[in-house]
Design a protein around this motif. Structure first.
Motif, mmCIF file in Angstrom:
data_model
loop_
_atom_site.group_PDB
_atom_site.id
_atom_site.type_symbol
_atom_site.label_atom_id
_atom_site.label_comp_id
_atom_site.label_asym_id
_atom_site.label_seq_id
_atom_site.Cartn_x
_atom_site.Cartn_y
_atom_site.Cartn_z
ATOM 1 N N ASN A 441 22.462 154.000 79.372
ATOM 2 C CA ASN A 441 22.925 152.937 78.477
ATOM 3 C C ASN A 441 21.893 152.773 77.359
ATOM 4 N N LYS A 442 22.250 153.233 76.160
ATOM 5 C CA LYS A 442 21.280 153.253 75.056
ATOM 6 C C LYS A 442 20.906 151.852 74.586
ATOM 7 N N ALA A 443 21.848 150.939 74.641
ATOM 8 C CA ALA A 443 21.522 149.563 74.239
ATOM 9 C C ALA A 443 20.481 148.970 75.180
ATOM 10 N N GLU A 444 20.668 149.176 76.497
ATOM 11 C CA GLU A 444 19.707 148.663 77.470
ATOM 12 C C GLU A 444 18.367 149.380 77.330
ATOM 13 N N ALA A 445 18.407 150.694 77.097
ATOM 14 C CA ALA A 445 17.164 151.453 76.922
ATOM 15 C C ALA A 445 16.398 150.962 75.698
ATOM 16 N N ALA A 446 17.109 150.695 74.599
ATOM 17 C CA ALA A 446 16.458 150.191 73.391
ATOM 18 C C ALA A 446 15.794 148.847 73.657
ATOM 19 N N ARG A 447 16.486 147.982 74.440
ATOM 20 C CA ARG A 447 15.912 146.677 74.763
ATOM 21 C C ARG A 447 14.635 146.834 75.562
ATOM 22 N N ARG A 448 14.652 147.734 76.560
ATOM 23 C CA ARG A 448 13.466 147.924 77.394
ATOM 24 C C ARG A 448 12.303 148.514 76.609
ATOM 25 N N LEU A 449 12.633 149.376 75.648
ATOM 26 C CA LEU A 449 11.573 150.010 74.845
ATOM 27 C C LEU A 449 11.077 149.107 73.726
ATOM 28 N N GLY A 450 11.827 148.044 73.430
ATOM 29 C CA GLY A 450 11.399 147.128 72.378
ATOM 30 C C GLY A 450 11.675 147.645 70.982
ATOM 31 N N VAL A 451 12.726 148.474 70.835
ATOM 32 C CA VAL A 451 13.110 148.985 69.517
ATOM 33 C C VAL A 451 14.578 148.684 69.292
ATOM 34 N N SER A 452 15.026 148.786 68.042
ATOM 35 C CA SER A 452 16.437 148.577 67.756
ATOM 36 C C SER A 452 17.238 149.776 68.240
ATOM 37 N N ARG A 453 18.538 149.559 68.432
ATOM 38 C CA ARG A 453 19.384 150.651 68.891
ATOM 39 C C ARG A 453 19.403 151.780 67.855
#
Length: 468
Positions: A441-453
């Motif tokens: 899930n790229k949206a969740e991954a972006a949130r965890r990494l602290g970057v925008s989608r």
């Protein structure tokens, strides 16, 4: 005043400070924040709030702008001085453009009008909690990467350190003498031990000699041994450290400290394996690998007449130079994460990450004591912190003023071109790991990494990320 500042709380729970002379508002915010997992302290005046901020770690401060004595702007200044990473939210029943501009200029996280928009406050508190979890996750991932790039206790993803690892693997089976150069604290002792442990003598003795710690008139006796009666106090014959290391490896740390009287005997031992005890006319033969290390420029010592040229050439048949930490700053986050994990486990403390400000402070420092100094700073910070994340204040206090002063240009210096491939590989590995954990899930991954989608998509494309 309602306060929990004296109670013992789990370090996993973030703290929130609410400051307002209206008791109803204080109680509303307190109840709301407690429901979102915060430990709340409430004060009715700015003076008490400033004292609290100086004494306690506080993730969020919600402060009324207009109070009878010390106002919210003054509390904001004190909070930013005490901990630049504290999220200060100013609230007011009479907002003005000037106060809003001043709040933003001084670093307020938000500026809210009374009555409070609790949906907006909830989003703010959720963002803080998620940010804490994200920093913990990133530190955990960096510690895992450090473990995979660790070689015989040496940690480093930088090209320089990977080159050292490769040299040890290549040379260890064959070398008889090695000279390791580098600054104090860079890890020369780890390189020496790795050469022994990877080589064919790994099951034999590894004897360390600190040449800077031996009394000068005992050098010969310590290294080569002595006979009974050779000098006052020699009541028994004694084998030297070279004989003790026979069949294994002897590590001469700070070999540049050897007095000239001992250097000639050391040369004979290195060249022929011959050891002559003090007071003896006979020689014994030893079979040892000699690894020497120094933080001095031995070429300059030779030119100055303080070190024998023939001994230098004999020791430096193979020379490995260990770069200082300031020349491989990309290794700092991974070393930090590894040290933090070690200390948290040893101290049984729930210190699981560090804030972005703390990481930047560590990367900016000039580290004259190199890896050893970084390790000591992380240990001190883990001992003194009262939170779940090391903050910039924690690491700056652990460093002290001299070390905390950044090297000019260190903060914004880009990685050298030759570092790009290694950094890309590390980024790719972290992104792939987080994508797998997020179930692609790229949206969740972006949130965890602290970057925008959108930024994550660009990274996936540029780095050719393959999560499967």
């Amino acid at each position: 005043m309602t306060s929990q500042e004296g109670t013992s709380t789990s370090p996993r729970q973030p703290r929130l400070l609410v400051v307002d002379d209206d008791p109803v508002m204080r109680r509303l915010v307190e109840r709301f924040a407690e429901k979102h997992g915060f430990v709340v302290t409430a004060h009715e005046d700015g003076d008490a709030a400033i004292r609290h901020l100086a004494a306690f770690r506080t993730e969020v401060a919600i402060v009324d702008v207009q109070m009878p004595t010390v106002g919210g702007i003054d509390v904001l200044r004190a909070a930013r001085e005490a901990d630049p990473e504290c999220h200060v939210v100013l609230i007011t029943g009479s907002p003005t453009l000037d106060s809003a501009i001043e709040a933003v200029r001084l670093g307020a996280y938000d500026y809210l009008k009374k009555p409070l928009d609790f949906d907006r406050l909830e989003a703010l508190l959720t963002s803080v909690v998620e940010g804490i979890a994200r920093r913990q996750g990133l530190t955990h991932a960096e510690a895992d990467v450090a473990g995979r790039f660790e070689f015989q206790g040496l940690i480093g993803i930088s090209p320089a350190m990977q080159g050292i690892h490769a040299s040890i693997r290549r040379l260890a089976p064959h070398v008889r003498t090695v000279l390791i150069t580098g600054e104090t604290g860079a890890g020369k002792d780890l390189v020496a031990k790795a050469l022994h442990d990877v080589g064919p003598r790994r099951g034999r003795r590894f004897v360390t000699v600190n040449c800077s710690a031996i009394v000068e008139n005992l050098f010969e006796s310590e290294l080569f041994g002595h006979m009974r009666g050779a000098f006052s106090g020699a009541t028994d014959a004694k084998a030297g450290l070279f004989e003790h290391a026979n069949g294994g490896t002897i590590f001469l740390d700070e070999v540049g400290e050897l007095p000239s009287t001992v250097q000639a005997k050391l040369l004979r031992t290195v060249e022929n394996g011959e050891v002559q005890r003090v007071g003896s006319v006979n020689t014994n033969h030893v079979d040892v690998v000699v690894v020497a290390a120094t933080n001095r420029d031995l070429r300059a010592e030779v030119e100055a007449g303080r070190f024998r040229q023939d001994l230098y050439y004999r020791l430096s048949v193979i020379e490995l130079h260990l770069p200082p930490l300031r020349e491989r700053r990309e290794d700092v986050p991974y070393l930090t994460a590894a040290f933090l994990r070690q200390n948290a486990a040893r101290m049984q403390r729930e210190v699981m990450g560090l804030t972005q400000g703390a990481e930047q402070a560590l990367r900016r420092a000039h580290w004259p004591g190199n890896v050893r100094e970084l390790k000591n700073v992380v240990e001190r910070a883990c001992l003194t912190t009262d939170g779940h994340l090391l903050t910039e204040r924690d690491v700056l206090e652990a460093m002290g003023p001299a070390l905390a002063a950044p090297l000019p240009g260190a903060q914004d210096a880009p990685p050298a071109p030759e570092d790009t491939d290694r950094l890309d590989a590390t980024q790719r590995e972290l992104i792939e790991r987080v994508l797998r954990q997020a179930g692609a899930n790229k949206a969740e991954a972006a949130r965890r990494l602290g970057v925008s989608r959108r930024a994550l998509y660009r990274l996936i494309e540029r780095l050719n990320v393959q999560p499967d």
